[in-house]
Design a protein around this motif. Structure first.
Motif, PDB file in Angstrom:
ATOM      1  N   VAL A 262       0.834  -1.200   0.000  1.00  0.00           N
ATOM      2  CA  VAL A 262       0.000   0.000   0.000  1.00  0.00           C
ATOM      3  C   VAL A 262       0.872   1.255   0.000  1.00  0.00           C
ATOM      4  CG1 VAL A 262      -1.638   1.344   1.382  1.00  0.00           C
ATOM      5  CG2 VAL A 262      -1.986  -1.111   1.070  1.00  0.00           C
ATOM      6  N   VAL A 263       1.883   1.283   0.849  1.00  0.00           N
ATOM      7  CA  VAL A 263       2.769   2.444   0.908  1.00  0.00           C
ATOM      8  C   VAL A 263       3.549   2.593  -0.397  1.00  0.00           C
ATOM      9  CG1 VAL A 263       4.806   3.398   2.060  1.00  0.00           C
ATOM     10  CG2 VAL A 263       2.941   2.422   3.411  1.00  0.00           C
ATOM     11  N   ALA A 264       4.017   1.482  -0.942  1.00  0.00           N
ATOM     12  CA  ALA A 264       4.724   1.547  -2.221  1.00  0.00           C
ATOM     13  C   ALA A 264       3.829   2.177  -3.291  1.00  0.00           C
ATOM     14  CB  ALA A 264       5.163   0.148  -2.643  1.00  0.00           C
ATOM     15  N   LYS A 265       2.583   1.770  -3.336  1.00  0.00           N
ATOM     16  CA  LYS A 265       1.654   2.325  -4.325  1.00  0.00           C
ATOM     17  C   LYS A 265       1.425   3.812  -4.083  1.00  0.00           C
ATOM     18  CE  LYS A 265      -2.973   1.807  -6.300  1.00  0.00           C
ATOM     19  NZ  LYS A 265      -4.219   0.999  -6.366  1.00  0.00           N
ATOM     20  N   LYS A 266       1.211   4.202  -2.835  1.00  0.00           N
ATOM     21  CA  LYS A 266       0.963   5.606  -2.526  1.00  0.00           C
ATOM     22  C   LYS A 266       2.158   6.487  -2.873  1.00  0.00           C
ATOM     23  CE  LYS A 266      -2.471   5.037   1.172  1.00  0.00           C
ATOM     24  NZ  LYS A 266      -2.826   5.351   2.586  1.00  0.00           N
ATOM     25  N   LEU A 267       3.350   5.907  -2.855  1.00  0.00           N
ATOM     26  CA  LEU A 267       4.567   6.673  -3.129  1.00  0.00           C
ATOM     27  C   LEU A 267       5.129   6.396  -4.524  1.00  0.00           C
ATOM     28  CD1 LEU A 267       6.281   6.340   0.366  1.00  0.00           C
ATOM     29  CD2 LEU A 267       4.992   8.283  -0.546  1.00  0.00           C
ATOM     30  N   SER A 268       4.266   5.882  -5.407  1.00  0.00           N
ATOM     31  CA  SER A 268       4.596   5.704  -6.833  1.00  0.00           C
ATOM     32  C   SER A 268       5.712   4.707  -7.079  1.00  0.00           C
ATOM     33  CB  SER A 268       4.945   7.055  -7.478  1.00  0.00           C
ATOM     34  OG  SER A 268       3.879   7.967  -7.347  1.00  0.00           O
ATOM     35  N   ARG A 269       5.778   3.661  -6.240  1.00  0.00           N
ATOM     36  CA  ARG A 269       6.675   2.538  -6.481  1.00  0.00           C
ATOM     37  C   ARG A 269       5.864   1.344  -6.958  1.00  0.00           C
ATOM     38  NH1 ARG A 269       8.775   7.110  -4.016  1.00  0.00           N
ATOM     39  NH2 ARG A 269      10.975   6.808  -3.400  1.00  0.00           N
ATOM     40  N   CYS A 270       6.552   0.371  -7.525  1.00  0.00           N
ATOM     41  CA  CYS A 270       5.923  -0.898  -7.870  1.00  0.00           C
ATOM     42  C   CYS A 270       6.049  -1.840  -6.676  1.00  0.00           C
ATOM     43  CB  CYS A 270       6.586  -1.515  -9.104  1.00  0.00           C
ATOM     44  SG  CYS A 270       6.516  -0.476 -10.569  1.00  0.00           S
ATOM     45  N   TYR A 271       5.240  -2.880  -6.655  1.00  0.00           N
ATOM     46  CA  TYR A 271       5.242  -3.754  -5.489  1.00  0.00           C
ATOM     47  C   TYR A 271       4.890  -5.184  -5.869  1.00  0.00           C
ATOM     48  CZ  TYR A 271       0.208  -3.007  -5.953  1.00  0.00           C
ATOM     49  OH  TYR A 271      -1.064  -2.930  -6.460  1.00  0.00           O
TER      50      TYR A 271
END
Length: 323
Positions: A262-271
Motif C-alpha cells: 500500500v505504501v509503495a503504491k501511494k509513493l509511486s513505487r511498484c510492489y
C-alpha cells in the motif's frame, strides 16, 4: 478475522465483507511451475506460502526488500500459528527463506528486516551473512503492557543493510519537521536552523536511527486492520522514501495485511507481496484499491514527517476547511 463483530460507531478498522472476499480473491495470484514464466511480476499480491512462491520468482527484479517476519514468539495469525523456538532453530528458519530471497535482489538493492529485542540477535546473525549491515533502527511503539517486575517493552528494531557499496539513500526525502520549543538565535538575532510559520516555529531535522514519531495503528485510524502485528504506514514510508526511487520494485515476502504494498503504491513505487493467509491477502487488495482515493499517509505531509500525534500545516488547513 471477524468482520461481523460489533464495533463502536467511530471505529474505523477496515474489515472484509462477503462481497469483498469474493471480489478481492479474484485479484490474488497463485504461482505454479506452468504459469510463473508468463506472470507479470509487478503490482500483485501472491496468495501462497512464501517457501512455495519464492523459487518461482524471477532473479534480480527487486530494488528494495522490506520484511516483517513472525517474531520468535507464540502468535496466532488468523488460521495459522507461529510458535516460539530456540534461538538456533529461529536462525535456521530465518536462513531458510533469506537465502532464497537474495537471488531476487538487484546488485544495488537495499533491505530492511523488522524484529523485537529477543529475536534481534538471531536476525542480525543471519542478516549479516548476506548484507552489509548499515544500521540498526530502533523505533518507539507507544503501546505495550506495563510490568511490575520489568521495564515495559516499548521498542522494536529494524536492521538496514545493502548488497553492495553502491546503493540509493535519499536523506532529503525523510527529514522530520519538529516544533521548536526553545528557539535559538544567532548573534544578529536571526533564527538558528528554524523558521516561523502561521502555526508556530519549526525545525527541519536530519533523520536518525531512533524513531520516536510513529503511532501504532489503532481503531480510529483508517489504515487499521485486525492483523495482530500490523506495521504503521508511516514507518514503512520512511523506508520506502529513503531507499527506493519512484518506479522501483518493493518486495515483501510476509505481506500480512498489505502495508508495504500500500505504501509503495501511494509513493509511486511498484510492489510484489506474498501472503499465505487468504483473509489478509484479500485485505491487502482492499487497501490497495482504497489507496487510489485515499493516498495520504498519516504523519507525512508536505514532503516531511511530522512528530507523533501532531498535525501538519496541510492537515490543519484541511481540518479548518472542513468546519
Amino acid at each position: 478475522m471477524n468482520g461481523d463483530k460489533k464495533r463502536a460507531p467511530n471505529n474505523r478498522t477496515l474489515v472484509l465483507s462477503a462481497d469483498d472476499r469474493r471480489t478481492y480473491r479474484q485479484k490474488l495470484v497463485q504461482l505454479t511451475q506452468d504459469n510463473a514464466s508468463h506472470q507479470t511480476f509487478q503490482n500483485i499480491t501472491i496468495w501462497q506460502d512464501a517457501f512455495a512462491a519464492l523459487p518461482l520468482l524471477p532473479s534480480k527484479f527487486v530494488d528494495l526488500l522490506v520484511v516483517d517476519p513472525p517474531y520468535n514468539r507464540f502468535k496466532v495469525f488468523n488460521r495459522s500459528t507461529f510458535t516460539h523456538r530456540s534461538l538456533e532453530a529461529y536462525e535456521t528458519w530465518l536462513d531458510s527463506w533469506m537465502s532464497e530471497v537474495i537471488r531476487l535482489l538487484k546488485p544495488n538493492a537495499s533491505a530492511y528486516i523488522c524484529c523485537d529485542w529477543q529475536s534481534s540477535p538471531a536476525v542480525y546473525s543471519v542478516f549479516s551473512r548476506y548484507f552489509i549491515v548499515r544500521s540498526r533502527i530502533t523505533w518507539e511503539r507507544e503501546k505495550g503492557r506495563g510490568s511490575k517486575q520489568n521495564w515495559k517493552n516499548a521498542s522494536e528494531d529494524i536492521w538496514f543493510g545493502t548488497l553492495s557499496k553502491e546503493y540509493w539513500f535519499d536523506v532529503e526525502a525523510v527529514k522530520l519537521k519538529r516544533r521548536v520549543l526553545a528557539p535559538y538565535r544567532d548573534r544578529n538575532g536571526n533564527p538558528k536552523d528554524w523558521q516561523t510559520t502561521d502555526n508556530g516555529k519549526f525545525r527541519i531535522t536530519h533523520p536518525s536511527n531512533l524513531w520516536t514519531d510513529i503511532s501504532i495503528p489503532f481503531w480510529s485510524m483508517p489504515e487499521n486492520t485486525d492483523h495482530p502485528t500490523q506495521k504503521p504506514e508511516k514507518l514503512i514510508a520512511k523506508i520506502v522514501l529513503a531507499s527506493s526511487q519512484p518506479g522501483d520494485m518493493v518486495f515483501d515476502p510476509f505481506l500480512g495485511s498489505g502495508t508495504t504494498s500500500v505504501v509503495a503504491k501511494k509513493l509511486s513505487r511498484c510492489y510484489v507481496g506474498i501472503e499465505m493467509d487468504e483473509e489478509y491477502a484479500c485485505m491487502a487488495e482492499k487497501r490497495l484499491n482504497l489507496a487510489d482515493s485515499q493516498p495520504e499517509i498519516q504523519g507525512y505531509a508536505g514532503g516531511y514527517f511530522w512528530e507523533r500525534n501532531s498535525l501538519s500545516s496541510q492537515q490543519q488547513a484541511r481540518r479548518q476547511q472542513g468546519r
